[in-house]
Design an enzyme around this catalytic site. Sequence first.
Site, PDB file in Angstrom:
ATOM      1  CD  GLU A 111      11.169 -54.240  39.415  1.00  0.00           C
ATOM      2  OE1 GLU A 111      12.169 -53.513  39.323  1.00  0.00           O
ATOM      3  OE2 GLU A 111      10.160 -54.129  38.667  1.00  0.00           O
ATOM      4  CD  GLU A 131      11.133 -56.387  34.340  1.00  0.00           C
ATOM      5  OE1 GLU A 131      10.404 -56.021  35.273  1.00  0.00           O
ATOM      6  OE2 GLU A 131      11.953 -57.348  34.448  1.00  0.00           O
TER       7      GLU A 131
END
Length: 258
Positions: A111, A131
């Site tokens: 990210e 995730e």
Amino acid sequence: MSGDHVTVAREGRLTIVTMNRPASHNALNAEAHEELAAAFDAFAADPDQWVAIITGAGEKAFCAGHDLKQQASGGGMATPPSGFAGLTSRFDLAKPVIAAVNGVAMGGGFEIVLACDIVVARAGASFALPEPRVGLAALAGGLQRLPRNIGLKHAMGMMLTGRRVSAEEGLQLGFVNEVVDGDVLGAARRWAEDILACSPMAIRATKEAVLRGLDESTNTFLEHQWALPAMAAMLKSQDAVEGPAAFAEKRTPAWSGR
């Protein structure tokens, strides 16, 4: 302005920010987040710093994301208001940031990459938003930025499986600008030098207009772009006079950033 988990070096107009937790694959704990936020606060506020590079220490990892050991011990997942690594929610930063990806970029590490403007990756680097494999979701901008970078179907293929993507595949998909076999930081410096050859006022106006324009139709945004802060600053700047003058006089422009 370096700390226990982050080092900052300034080379002329260039700031190099290094996540420095190699024993933890540069996973970020609460202190590292705060140090990174402070580093990017200083970069944003310094009129003499025009471009930044973010990279990771060591040979294995750019950033492995959140320090899950901290979370497992009850330390939580809090990040600064400016986002993961002090960068992913910093929507008002018009100065360009380059990611020099020296190894794995997982979860929040990926990210960070997606929040940068240019991405240079070493061959052998890999990227993922894993995730869901640990019962979480990519909540630092990955769910929004990855589809914009590579399209919905490619993004869903990564996000719903958590699979790793190589630097070479990242180049093909479009979220990596260049893959290098050796010195990734040196390659990032080369990109920075090309940016620094341009007017910083024009660079900031360009970045701000491009990112703001993603959410509007072209015909609407063509009217709005003139009022953007970086665009207005560029149009009344000394650089806007210096550039045409240097072109007419057949010389290299001397940018002031003002």
